[in-house]
Structures are given as C-alpha cells and as structure tokens.
Design an enzyme around this catalytic site. Structure first.
Site, PDB file in Angstrom:
ATOM      1  N   GLY A   1      -5.260   0.277  10.285  1.00  0.00           N
ATOM      2  CA  GLY A   1      -3.520   0.388  11.136  1.00  0.00           C
ATOM      3  C   GLY A   1      -3.238  -1.118  11.174  1.00  0.00           C
ATOM      4  O   GLY A   1      -2.492  -1.575  11.934  1.00  0.00           O
ATOM      5  N   ARG A   2      -4.023  -1.998  10.859  1.00  0.00           N
ATOM      6  CA  ARG A   2      -4.532  -3.248  10.989  1.00  0.00           C
ATOM      7  C   ARG A   2      -4.753  -3.708  12.066  1.00  0.00           C
ATOM      8  O   ARG A   2      -5.052  -3.342  12.772  1.00  0.00           O
ATOM      9  CB  ARG A   2      -3.343  -3.934   9.779  1.00  0.00           C
ATOM     10  CG  ARG A   2      -3.329  -3.533   8.232  1.00  0.00           C
ATOM     11  CD  ARG A   2      -2.783  -4.842   7.896  1.00  0.00           C
ATOM     12  NE  ARG A   2      -1.387  -4.208   7.915  1.00  0.00           N
ATOM     13  CZ  ARG A   2      -0.527  -6.088   7.888  1.00  0.00           C
ATOM     14  NH1 ARG A   2      -1.108  -6.225   6.633  1.00  0.00           N
ATOM     15  NH2 ARG A   2       0.458  -5.903   8.244  1.00  0.00           N
TER      16      ARG A   2
ATOM     17  N   THR B   1       4.976   2.441   6.122  1.00  0.00           N
ATOM     18  CA  THR B   1       3.626   1.920   6.031  1.00  0.00           C
ATOM     19  C   THR B   1       2.774   2.844   7.463  1.00  0.00           C
ATOM     20  O   THR B   1       3.419   3.684   8.484  1.00  0.00           O
ATOM     21  CB  THR B   1       3.399   0.588   6.965  1.00  0.00           C
ATOM     22  OG1 THR B   1       1.913  -0.002   7.265  1.00  0.00           O
ATOM     23  CG2 THR B   1       4.482  -0.108   7.947  1.00  0.00           C
TER      24      THR B   1
ATOM     25  N   ARG C   1     -23.377   8.762  15.399  1.00  0.00           N
ATOM     26  CA  ARG C   1     -22.804   8.806  14.262  1.00  0.00           C
ATOM     27  C   ARG C   1     -21.489   8.403  13.907  1.00  0.00           C
ATOM     28  O   ARG C   1     -20.725   8.335  14.960  1.00  0.00           O
ATOM     29  CB  ARG C   1     -23.094  10.510  13.817  1.00  0.00           C
ATOM     30  CG  ARG C   1     -23.836  11.066  13.689  1.00  0.00           C
ATOM     31  CD  ARG C   1     -25.020  10.675  12.396  1.00  0.00           C
ATOM     32  NE  ARG C   1     -25.760  11.736  12.757  1.00  0.00           N
ATOM     33  CZ  ARG C   1     -27.508  11.172  13.053  1.00  0.00           C
ATOM     34  NH1 ARG C   1     -27.391   9.979  14.261  1.00  0.00           N
ATOM     35  NH2 ARG C   1     -28.822  12.195  13.235  1.00  0.00           N
TER      36      ARG C   1
ATOM     37  N   GLY D   1       6.276  -2.393   3.286  1.00  0.00           N
ATOM     38  CA  GLY D   1       6.111  -2.756   4.775  1.00  0.00           C
ATOM     39  C   GLY D   1       6.291  -3.942   4.774  1.00  0.00           C
ATOM     40  O   GLY D   1       7.612  -4.718   4.684  1.00  0.00           O
TER      41      GLY D   1
ATOM     42  N   ARG E   1      -3.862   7.811   4.147  1.00  0.00           N
ATOM     43  CA  ARG E   1      -2.491   7.589   3.542  1.00  0.00           C
ATOM     44  C   ARG E   1      -2.564   8.635   1.830  1.00  0.00           C
ATOM     45  O   ARG E   1      -1.245   7.929   1.482  1.00  0.00           O
ATOM     46  CB  ARG E   1      -3.206   6.184   2.670  1.00  0.00           C
ATOM     47  CG  ARG E   1      -3.298   4.791   3.328  1.00  0.00           C
ATOM     48  CD  ARG E   1      -2.269   4.151   3.000  1.00  0.00           C
ATOM     49  NE  ARG E   1      -2.376   3.274   1.150  1.00  0.00           N
ATOM     50  CZ  ARG E   1      -3.153   2.118   1.485  1.00  0.00           C
ATOM     51  NH1 ARG E   1      -3.610   1.620   1.800  1.00  0.00           N
ATOM     52  NH2 ARG E   1      -3.210   1.767  -0.057  1.00  0.00           N
TER      53      ARG E   1
ATOM     54  N   GLY F   1       1.129  -1.468  -0.062  1.00  0.00           N
ATOM     55  CA  GLY F   1       0.077   0.342  -0.435  1.00  0.00           C
ATOM     56  C   GLY F   1       0.944   1.505  -0.434  1.00  0.00           C
ATOM     57  O   GLY F   1       1.921   1.149   1.061  1.00  0.00           O
TER      58      GLY F   1
ATOM     59  N   ASP G   1       0.716   1.823   8.785  1.00  0.00           N
ATOM     60  CA  ASP G   1       0.742   1.597  10.339  1.00  0.00           C
ATOM     61  C   ASP G   1       1.773   1.880  11.537  1.00  0.00           C
ATOM     62  O   ASP G   1       1.315   0.996  12.686  1.00  0.00           O
ATOM     63  CB  ASP G   1       0.253  -0.071   9.966  1.00  0.00           C
ATOM     64  CG  ASP G   1      -1.125  -0.731   8.992  1.00  0.00           C
ATOM     65  OD1 ASP G   1      -1.650   0.577   8.881  1.00  0.00           O
ATOM     66  OD2 ASP G   1      -0.915  -1.301   8.382  1.00  0.00           O
TER      67      ASP G   1
HETATM   68  O1  F6P Z   1      -1.385  -1.277   5.625  1.00  0.00           O
HETATM   69  C1  F6P Z   1      -1.685   0.315   5.404  1.00  0.00           C
HETATM   70  C2  F6P Z   1      -3.350   0.070   4.775  1.00  0.00           C
HETATM   71  O2  F6P Z   1      -3.714   0.965   4.436  1.00  0.00           O
HETATM   72  C3  F6P Z   1      -3.815  -0.943   6.693  1.00  0.00           C
HETATM   73  O3  F6P Z   1      -3.992   0.541   7.441  1.00  0.00           O
HETATM   74  C4  F6P Z   1      -5.070  -1.408   5.977  1.00  0.00           C
HETATM   75  O4  F6P Z   1      -5.693  -1.934   5.924  1.00  0.00           O
HETATM   76  C5  F6P Z   1      -4.881  -1.894   4.536  1.00  0.00           C
HETATM   77  O5  F6P Z   1      -3.409  -1.216   4.528  1.00  0.00           O
HETATM   78  C6  F6P Z   1      -5.488  -1.281   2.940  1.00  0.00           C
HETATM   79  O6  F6P Z   1      -5.365  -1.665   1.946  1.00  0.00           O
HETATM   80  P1  F6P Z   1      -6.218  -1.548   0.545  1.00  0.00           P
HETATM   81  O7  F6P Z   1      -4.953  -0.709   0.095  1.00  0.00           O
HETATM   82  O8  F6P Z   1      -5.233  -2.923  -0.281  1.00  0.00           O
HETATM   83  O9  F6P Z   1      -7.416  -1.222   0.820  1.00  0.00           O
END
Ligand code: F6P
Length: 365
Positions: A186-187, A141, A283, A118, A292, A12, A143
């Site tokens: 953040g996974r 990353t 909400r 990452g 990102r 990513g 994360d």
């Molecule tokens: O590892 C970075 C990240 O943005 C995570 O925080 C998120 O879960 C994932 O990548 C999202 O991935 P994608 O861009 O494939 O939706």
C-alpha cells in the site's frame, strides 16, 4: 488510413489491466476509423530498436479480462524522461528521451495515447501532455492512493487476497494462542490494511497515517493472551511506523527504479514486541506480490471495463490531459494535474475509520 490510438501499461502491474485493454479495443471497434495498438513494456516499446508494438486485434484480446497482469508487459524503471543509458565507463545515467518518443509516435501515426498507470505513470502522462501529446490517463494501483477517483481498479482484488490471508491466519492464531502479524502493501496509504482488518476481523490495524504507540499494542496483546489461551491478529501496512520512528525499507540497487522499497514493517513490529517482553508466541507473514497477481475480482473487472470504455470515449471527445475517475456511480474526466497533486490517504475521521473503531479495532494511536 485509420487513426491510431496507442495503449501503454506502466508501473507495477495489478489485476484488471487486461480488462481495461479489452474494453478499449471493444469500444474502438464500434468506430471503425480507429485502430488500437499497444506499446510493449510501457513506453519502452517505442524507444527500443526495433520498435515493439502489438496490434490489438480480436484474437489478442479475447477472454483476457479474466487474466491478471498485462499482455503488453510493464516496467516501473526509468521511463521516457529518465531513460537508463550505460556510459563508456560503465556508469549508468538517466537521459530525457521524451522528444524522441513524441517524434517516433508521430512517425507511427499515433494520434492518441491511453496511459494506464499509477501516480508515477500519470506524472509522465502530465509531462507528455505539456509537450503536446494527446494523452488520456487511466488510474491503476492496488494501493488506491490516487486522489480524484473513489477507487483504482486492482485495489478490491488486493483487499480480497489480504482478507483471505487474515481469515487463514485467524484459525491458526486461535489453535496456537499466538499473535499473528500480517504485513500488506500500500506504500504510504493504509487502504489495504484498513479494509482487510475490518473484513477479516483483526484486533489491531497499523497504518502509515497513524504512527503507532508500541506500549498500547503490548497492552492489548497481553490482555488478549494469558497463559495458554487467547490470540491476536494484527494487520500492518508496509508503510506503518512507530511514533517517533521511521518506515522500514530496503534500498533498491536497480537503476532507474524507485530507490526506497518499503517492506519489513511486520518483522520490525515483531522485534519491537519481543523487546517489550510480550509473552505470547508471535509469527509474521509478509503477503508481498501475491496481492498483485492472479485473477481480478468481479468488481475490478467491471470497474476496469468501465474505465476502458470511458477512456476511449474521452479520446473520441479529445479530452486530452484528463484522467478517467470513478465517482460512484459515474465515470468522469478530471485533469491529470489535479489527480496527481495530492495522494489519496486514509482520512482519520472518515466513516470507514469510525466503523473500524466502532468494532473495537485498535490503531494504537
Ligand atoms: O504500488 C504498488 C506496489 O505493489 C506497492 O504496494 C509496493 O510498495 C510496490 O508496488 C512494490 O514494487 P515492486 O514491484 O517494484 O517491488
């Protein structure tokens, strides 16, 4: 003939990738026997026909440190060890093309590779290193879940974006006496959520490292919101889950992609709170890929620049199989194998957690 070093950006994207590319090229220009090229879309540039390489000359890198994303493109699908191939019956299979990758890089005169990525990308780096590839890793990353480094670049920018979102939600929560839930990425690590909750002054922070007790959240929210007054802000990490429950995810149908895509923890929490009969309006905002994108913060530009310079110096010193790591105030080299062994998760008794508890942030433990 000049020696060739190839840059790869994989996984990513995140703010700061271009600043690393620029720093590597600028540092390499001080040693004219080297030239820098970039592979388009991670290692795909080498494995496609015709090969797609970008010569990284001054005109390509001028001013790119302020731009988000990566000028080289990236992918988080497949890779040289699991290349997607369509069979005659239409079915997709994963093929190991790593030997072909190494042969092609040799033919192109590539002596060294700098892989910016990452944990998934660094796992590929380690496997290629074990096959004899001269490779250096640079941790990237939002994360911040790579161990061996204090921070990965991209993380601070994501925290700024998440904090800005909390700030905005606080004012509307106050006006409407609502409960505002903000879901951040953040996974399996709660770093973005924890930092944004402290910086933004949220009342509740839910992270993957601490499964939450819904009853405790209900109690806090009800105490803060009575009748037509009060409000509460909750920051929840996408990997957070209730005690005894599972993470909220959707399955990806894209071949070669991580099958489990986290997302929806905030909505799940909203539903749970409603089932518990909470009286305030709720909400939910999912911040998503906004975290990102865009311009890297000054901190991330500096960290990315430091890492780029260090990575090229590691090439000069032939410190292959190693990853750049930031250990304040130093940039050091650590074995990639060590860096990918364990993820970097929030430690429950760390000083930052103490600070959060000290200002009354509730983790619903
Ligand atoms: O590892 C970075 C990240 O943005 C995570 O925080 C998120 O879960 C994932 O990548 C999202 O991935 P994608 O861009 O494939 O939706």
């Amino acid at each position: 003939m000049r020696k060739r070093c190839m840059i790869v950006t994989g996984g990513g994207d995140c703010p700061g990738l271009n600043a690393v590319i620029r720093a590597i090229v600028k540092r390499a220009q001080q040693t004219p026997e080297w030239e820098i090229v970039g592979s388009i879309n991670a290692f795909n540039g080498i494995l496609t026909d015709p090969i797609e390489l970008m010569e990284l000359t001054n005109d390509k890198i001028a001013g790119i440190h302020v731009r988000g994303g990566t000028i080289l493109g990236t992918t988080n699908k497949g890779g040289p060890f699991a290349w997607p191939v369509k069979q005659k019956n239409g079915k997709m299979i994963a093929k190991d093309r790593s030997d072909e990758l190494i042969n092609r890089m040799n033919e192109l005169g590539i002596e060294a590779v700098i892989n910016i990525g990452g944990d998934g990308s660094q796992k590929i780096s380690q496997k290629l290193f074990e096959k004899g590839c001269n490779i250096i890793g640079v941790p990237k990353t939002i994360d911040n879940d790579l161990s061996a480094t204090d921070y990965t670049f991209g993380f601070q920018t994501a925290v700024e974006i998440a904090t800005d979102a909390v700030d905005k939600l606080v004012t509307t929560a106050f006006s409407h006496h609502r409960v505002m839930i903000l879901e951040v990425m953040g996974r399996e690590a709660g770093w973005i959520a924890l930092h944004a909750a402290i910086a933004g002054g949220a009342e509740i922070c839910l992270i993957p490292e601490i499964p939450y007790d819904i009853k405790k959240i209900v109690k806090t929210v009800n105490e803060r919101t009575t009748g037509d007054s009060g409000f509460a802000n909750i920051v929840i990490a996408e990997g957070a889950r209730p005690k005894g429950g599972k993470m909220t995810y959707k399955r990806s149908n894209e071949f070669g992609h991580e099958k489990i895509k986290l997302g929806g923890a905030g909505i799940a929490l909203e539903n749970q709170l409603q089932e518990e009969g909470i009286h305030a309006d709720i909400r939910t905002t999912i911040l998503g890929h906004l975290q990102r994108g865009g311009i890297p913060s000054a901190f991330d530009r500096i960290l990315a620049t430091q890492m780029g310079v260090k990575a090229f110096e590691m090439v000069l010193n032939k410190q292959y199989g190693q990853m750049v790591a930031y250990r304040h105030p130093d940039l050091i080299a650590v074995p990639i194998k060590q860096a990918i062994a364990e993820p970097n998760l929030v430690q429950l008794n760390s000083p930052l957690m103490e600070t959060a508890r000290g200002v009354g942030i509730q983790f619903a433990e």
